[in-house]
Motif scaffolding. Structure first.
Motif, short mmCIF file in Angstrom:
data_model
loop_
_atom_site.label_atom_id
_atom_site.label_comp_id
_atom_site.label_asym_id
_atom_site.label_seq_id
_atom_site.Cartn_x
_atom_site.Cartn_y
_atom_site.Cartn_z
N ILE A 1 -2.01 0.54 -10.38
CA ILE A 1 -3.42 0.67 -9.98
C ILE A 1 -4.11 1.73 -10.83
O ILE A 1 -5.20 1.53 -11.36
CB ILE A 1 -3.53 1.02 -8.48
CG1 ILE A 1 -3.12 -0.19 -7.63
CG2 ILE A 1 -4.94 1.48 -8.12
CD1 ILE A 1 -2.96 0.11 -6.14
N TRP A 2 -3.45 2.90 -10.96
CA TRP A 2 -4.06 3.97 -11.74
C TRP A 2 -4.27 3.57 -13.19
O TRP A 2 -5.32 3.85 -13.78
CB TRP A 2 -3.19 5.24 -11.67
CG TRP A 2 -3.13 5.84 -10.31
CD1 TRP A 2 -4.07 5.78 -9.32
CD2 TRP A 2 -2.05 6.60 -9.77
NE1 TRP A 2 -3.64 6.45 -8.21
CE2 TRP A 2 -2.41 6.96 -8.45
CE3 TRP A 2 -0.81 7.01 -10.27
CZ2 TRP A 2 -1.56 7.72 -7.63
CZ3 TRP A 2 0.02 7.77 -9.46
CH2 TRP A 2 -0.36 8.12 -8.16
N TYR B 1 1.07 2.08 -7.15
CA TYR B 1 0.00 3.00 -7.53
C TYR B 1 0.02 3.29 -9.03
O TYR B 1 -1.02 3.47 -9.65
CB TYR B 1 0.07 4.29 -6.71
CG TYR B 1 -0.54 4.09 -5.36
CD1 TYR B 1 0.21 3.59 -4.30
CD2 TYR B 1 -1.90 4.33 -5.14
CE1 TYR B 1 -0.35 3.34 -3.07
CE2 TYR B 1 -2.48 4.09 -3.90
CZ TYR B 1 -1.71 3.59 -2.87
OH TYR B 1 -2.28 3.34 -1.66
N GLU C 1 -9.05 9.69 -5.65
CA GLU C 1 -9.70 8.61 -4.89
C GLU C 1 -8.76 7.45 -4.59
O GLU C 1 -9.12 6.54 -3.86
CB GLU C 1 -10.89 8.05 -5.67
CG GLU C 1 -12.05 9.02 -5.79
CD GLU C 1 -12.94 8.70 -7.00
OE1 GLU C 1 -12.89 7.53 -7.47
OE2 GLU C 1 -13.63 9.60 -7.48
N ASN C 2 -7.59 7.46 -5.18
CA ASN C 2 -6.67 6.33 -5.03
C ASN C 2 -5.29 6.80 -4.64
O ASN C 2 -4.33 6.66 -5.40
CB ASN C 2 -6.60 5.52 -6.34
CG ASN C 2 -7.91 4.83 -6.64
OD1 ASN C 2 -8.25 3.82 -6.02
ND2 ASN C 2 -8.68 5.39 -7.56
N TRP D 1 0.79 -1.24 0.00
CA TRP D 1 0.00 0.00 0.00
C TRP D 1 0.82 1.28 0.00
O TRP D 1 0.35 2.32 -0.42
CB TRP D 1 -1.00 0.00 1.16
CG TRP D 1 -0.37 0.23 2.50
CD1 TRP D 1 0.09 -0.73 3.36
CD2 TRP D 1 -0.11 1.49 3.13
NE1 TRP D 1 0.62 -0.14 4.48
CE2 TRP D 1 0.51 1.21 4.39
CE3 TRP D 1 -0.33 2.83 2.78
CZ2 TRP D 1 0.91 2.22 5.27
CZ3 TRP D 1 0.06 3.83 3.66
CH2 TRP D 1 0.68 3.51 4.88
N LYS E 1 -7.22 1.19 -13.41
CA LYS E 1 -8.50 1.88 -13.17
C LYS E 1 -8.84 2.81 -14.32
O LYS E 1 -10.00 2.89 -14.73
CB LYS E 1 -8.45 2.64 -11.85
CG LYS E 1 -8.52 1.70 -10.64
CD LYS E 1 -8.72 2.46 -9.35
CE LYS E 1 -8.64 1.56 -8.14
NZ LYS E 1 -9.90 0.88 -7.85
#
Lengths: 229, 219
Positions: free
Chosen positions: A25-26, A22, A204-205, A16, A29
């Motif tokens: 993740i981005w 990230y 949001e992330n 995390w 998404k």
């Protein structure tokens, strides 16, 4: 739930606090790719992680249809090729080469940011100098006047690659009591950071700042204690 | 036809050699401009203001920096000949991963071999050989890292071969004894004209390294 339903086509092994996770993740998404996220305890790495990334034993690792891909930039390029919707790289070969240059720059220079909390004294000063030089290059050569993002009107892979500068640097420099990213010195960069963190998908992330500071504090204490032994 | 191609380079640079090989593989005519790195030209500083380093590839007057970015650019623009990256996305990802490994590990671990002495040097040699063995593992029984054909990872790694003699002299060890498969691979690559023409002479590289050591104040 039947086994076939429970099986995800895309899995992401991450941690995390890691900016590199990230990035992935981005990208997932932004392209609306469903995935299963598996949080790794980096002090006790899972057999899946060690098996999927035997060379570096690091996160992030993307597992697509059972096949692992490691190194965040390699993962981003792969995601871009498999899922071309909402493209994150220019199609023109020259513009793509310029984008790849900045992505490599981000890869090469970002480690100096984490060095800020992992070191003290001269080593920390050297890390601060390296961060400053990185920001200067971004301000003078990377960001074009009038362009909201490295990607133009929308964020692209370059913006994503500079995640450490956008979020981690601010938190870490405050924690370490350093003033490197000063708005008056880096006006274009400061604008870019505000714009980047206003993008809903990014906003949001992002990892929680307080949690980050608590973990950084613990890590710093451990690292400095280990050094003095 | 594609426009003018210029390469700003420095003869012993492994990174420059990667680009020379890619250009040769694609049979691209270009102007080679040797750079004096102790007295950098205005052209270099203008074309690579961020790093002020070679190699710089200039195509139609526009500069591209970073050797692997240059190789990927060349592969994309001159795609009809001698493809370097595979077509399959997963194989491409694997190729990029290993080229990235070469970038992250080879230059630094090789440098530590000639920059250090005693125990530090022994550790550096161990790390260097360890990295080569990982690469050997990836090569397996293939002719090249690209499989049957010479490819992206081969281009990324083979320039280091002409530096092996210099490392061996400085570190007093034999790379072939430790990694025979990798040396066999390198010799196989050297049979290709694009590679043989692009790599520097190992003796000359060693001479250059000795000068560098003097400049750094290393015995």
């Amino acid at each position: 739930m039947a086994e076939a339903e429970a099986e995800s086509v895309v899995k992401l092994l991450g941690a995390w606090l890691s900016p590199y996770c990230y990035r992935v993740i981005w990208a997932l998404k932004l392209k609306a790719i469903p995935y299963e996220y598996i949080e790794e305890d980096l002090s006790a790495k899972s057999p899946l992680l060690l098996q999927s990334n035997p060379v570096h034993k690091k996160v992030p690792v993307l597992i697509h249809d059972g096949k692992p891909i490691s190194e965040s930039t390699v993962i981003l390029r792969y995601i871009e090729e498999i899922w071309p919707q909402n493209p994150l790289l220019p199609t023109d070969p020259y513009e793509k080469a310029v984008a790849l240059f900045w992505i490599k720059f981000a890869d090469d220079k970002s480690p100096s940011i984490s060095k800020l909390y992992r070191s003290d004294g001269e080593e920390q000063q050297q890390a601060a100098k390296e961060c400053w030089e990185m920001l200067e290059a971004m301000e003078e050569e990377g960001l074009m006047e009038g362009k909201k993002f490295f990607g133009g009107d929308e964020i692209n892979m370059v913006d994503i690659a500079f995640c450490s500068v956008a979020h981690w640097l601010g938190v870490i420099q405050d924690f370490a009591g350093l003033k490197i990213l000063e708005p008056h010195r880096f006006p274009k960069l400061s604008s870019w950071i505000l714009n980047f963190k206003s993008v809903p998908m990014i906003k949001e992330n992002l990892p929680d700042t307080d949690k980050m500071i608590a973990l950084l504090k613990r890590r710093r204490e451990m690292l400095l204690a280990a050094k003095s032994n | 036809m594609e426009g003018g191609v210029v390469l700003l380079d420095f003869w012993p640079s492994m990174f420059g050699m990667r680009v020379r090989i890619a250009l040769a593989e694609k049979e691209i005519k270009y102007e080679y401009i040797e750079q004096d790195l102790r007295n950098k030209s205005d052209l270099l500083l203008q074309m690579n203001p961020v790093h002020k380093k070679i190699p710089v590839l200039v195509h139609n007057g526009k500069p591209i920096c970073e050797s692997l970015v240059q190789v990927q650019y060349i592969d994309e623009v001159w795609k009809n000949q001698a493809p370097l990256l595979p077509a399959d996305p997963y194989k491409r990802a694997t190729a990029r991963f290993w080229a990235d490994f070469v970038d992250k590990k080879m230059y630094d671990s090789g440098s530590r071999v000639w920059k250090t002495k005693g125990e530090e040097q022994e550790a550096a040699k161990k790390e260097f050989i360890g990295n080569l063995k990982l690469l050997e593992g990836e090569l397996g029984d293939n002719l090249y890292f690209g499989g049957d054909g010479f490819g992206y990872v081969d281009v990324a790694l083979v320039p280091f071969y002409c530096w092996f003699y210099a490392y061996e002299q400085c570190g007093n060890f034999s790379i072939e004894a430790e990694c025979p498969k990798l040396i066999a691979w390198a010799k196989r690559c050297m049979q290709k004209e694009s590679v043989a023409k692009s790599l520097a002479d190992p003796e000359k590289v060693y001479g250059f390294l000795l000068q560098l050591k003097k400049a750094y104040g290393i015995e």
